[in-house]
Design an enzyme around this catalytic site. Structure first.
Site, PDB file in Angstrom:
ATOM      1  N   ASP A  44      57.688  53.931  49.502  1.00 17.15           N
ATOM      2  CA  ASP A  44      58.729  54.237  48.518  1.00 17.15           C
ATOM      3  C   ASP A  44      58.416  53.957  47.123  1.00 17.15           C
ATOM      4  OD1 ASP A  44      58.586  51.750  48.652  1.00 17.15           O
ATOM      5  OD2 ASP A  44      60.697  50.878  49.195  1.00 17.15           O
ATOM      6  N   SER A  45      57.191  53.370  46.982  1.00 20.03           N
ATOM      7  CA  SER A  45      56.765  53.309  45.569  1.00 20.03           C
ATOM      8  C   SER A  45      56.907  54.834  44.851  1.00 20.03           C
ATOM      9  CB  SER A  45      55.373  53.036  45.468  1.00 20.03           C
ATOM     10  OG  SER A  45      54.407  53.598  46.389  1.00 20.03           O
ATOM     11  N   ASP A  83      57.345  55.135  54.692  1.00 22.47           N
ATOM     12  CA  ASP A  83      57.984  54.054  54.405  1.00 22.47           C
ATOM     13  C   ASP A  83      59.490  54.188  54.970  1.00 22.47           C
ATOM     14  OD1 ASP A  83      57.493  51.415  53.679  1.00 22.47           O
ATOM     15  OD2 ASP A  83      57.047  51.972  51.559  1.00 22.47           O
ATOM     16  N   LYS A 112      56.873  52.197  58.168  1.00 24.70           N
ATOM     17  CA  LYS A 112      56.961  50.825  57.655  1.00 24.70           C
ATOM     18  C   LYS A 112      58.327  50.273  57.498  1.00 24.70           C
ATOM     19  CE  LYS A 112      54.881  49.851  53.749  1.00 24.70           C
ATOM     20  NZ  LYS A 112      55.743  49.104  53.064  1.00 24.70           N
ATOM     21  N   GLU A 114      60.042  46.774  55.478  1.00 17.71           N
ATOM     22  CA  GLU A 114      59.740  45.577  54.764  1.00 17.71           C
ATOM     23  C   GLU A 114      60.283  44.355  55.501  1.00 17.71           C
ATOM     24  OE1 GLU A 114      60.625  45.447  50.539  1.00 17.71           O
ATOM     25  OE2 GLU A 114      59.343  47.156  50.154  1.00 17.71           O
ATOM     26  N   GLU A 181      51.694  41.965  50.630  1.00 18.08           N
ATOM     27  CA  GLU A 181      51.615  42.270  49.408  1.00 18.08           C
ATOM     28  C   GLU A 181      51.587  41.006  48.572  1.00 18.08           C
ATOM     29  OE1 GLU A 181      54.201  45.257  48.086  1.00 18.08           O
ATOM     30  OE2 GLU A 181      53.938  44.888  46.021  1.00 18.08           O
TER      31      GLU A 181
END
Ligand code: KIV
Ligand code: NA
Length: 274
Positions: A44-45, A83, A112, A114, A181
């Protein structure tokens, strides 16, 4: 099925380092796959490096689905990971499942999320229904507002405990790996020793099971690069130079040259037809 599976990734722990890079479109995914990268990751970056947002909070499921589809078409060998964007899985397990399914149907091999401890139920459910999950703890950019910006994690006992708790919850729920991270390297080392699933670090030092970097950062395309990134190329200056040469050659009439266009050999031939 692609050659690199979640099972293969798990088996790499302690044997060989796992390589992972983000890619958001067809040509970049093709290159990442051909370079032999293990995990090609639609992060999602992309909200920041592709769409110019200041953080990842505005990324939609639609964006993730479109980019995942493009990446999945290119990748033959690597594991394609997508993501789950902000608010696509936090509201309820049901919504999380539905959204994970959309990414899988767009061509991802795994998703993925978070966090870890907060999403144990969702991870367990996804794994049971056959959707491999990677977790992500340490700095979790979707909590940007609460964290007060992007910063190094694991400096307090409370943060170390939370990171460990997340990693263990993910392991218990059946996740196949976890991203760590921007934590202190010692904290990443501790987590790597404490869990049986691979840890994939970004800005968290060498004592992890693999590394991940953002495409635009490692290739030198994006201007706001985090301090832990190694730039393996300076593509922005190469691209800019090419664009400036193109501009100059159009202005001066040097482009297009004879080899770039076609005309009637015989002027009379053309005039007859015109
Ligand atoms: O979206 C992303 O690129 C990520 C990596 C930094 C792990 O989540
Ligand atoms: Na991300």
């Amino acid at each position: 099925m692609r050659e690199i599976t979640p099972k293969r990734i798990r088996e790499m722990k302690g044997k060989e380092k796992i390589t992972m890079v983000t890619a958001y479109d067809y040509p970049s995914a093709l290159l990442a796959d051909k370079a032999g990268i293990d995990i090609v990751f639609v992060g999602d970056s992309l909200g920041m490096v592709v769409y110019g947002e200041p953080n990842t909070l505005n990324v939609s499921m639609e964006q993730m689905v479109f980019h995942t589809r493009a990446v999945a078409k290119a990748v033959k060998r690597a594991l394609v990971l997508a993501d789950m964007p902000f608010s696509s899985y936090e509201v309820s397990v049901e919504e999380g499942v539905k959204n994970a399914v959309r990414l899988i149907q767009a061509g991802a091999d795994a998703v993925k999320i978070e966090g870890g401890a907060d999403h144990e139920k969702l991870v367990r459910k996804l794994v049971r229904m056959g959707i491999p999950v990677m977790g992500h703890t340490g700095l979790t950019p979707q909590r940007y507002l609460r964290l007060g910006g992007y910063r190094l994690m694991g400096e307090t006992e409370e943060e170390i405990e939370e990171i460990l708790r997340d990693a263990k919850a993910l392991e218990r729920a059946g996740a196949f790996a976890v991203v760590l991270e921007f934590t202190l390297a010692d904290v990443a080392k501790l987590v790597t020793e404490e869990v049986s699933i691979p840890t994939i670090g970004i800005g968290s030092g060498p004592w992890v099971d693999g590394q991940v970097l953002v495409w635009h950062d490692l290739l030198g395309i994006y201007e706001n690069v985090p301090p832990f990134v190694k730039k393996y190329a300076d593509l922005s200056s190469i691209i800019r130079l090419a664009l400036e040469r193109y501009r100059e050659e159009v202005k001066s009439g040097k482009f297009p040259a004879k080899e770039h266009y076609w005309e009637y050999q015989d002027k009379e031939d053309f005039e007859r037809k015109a």
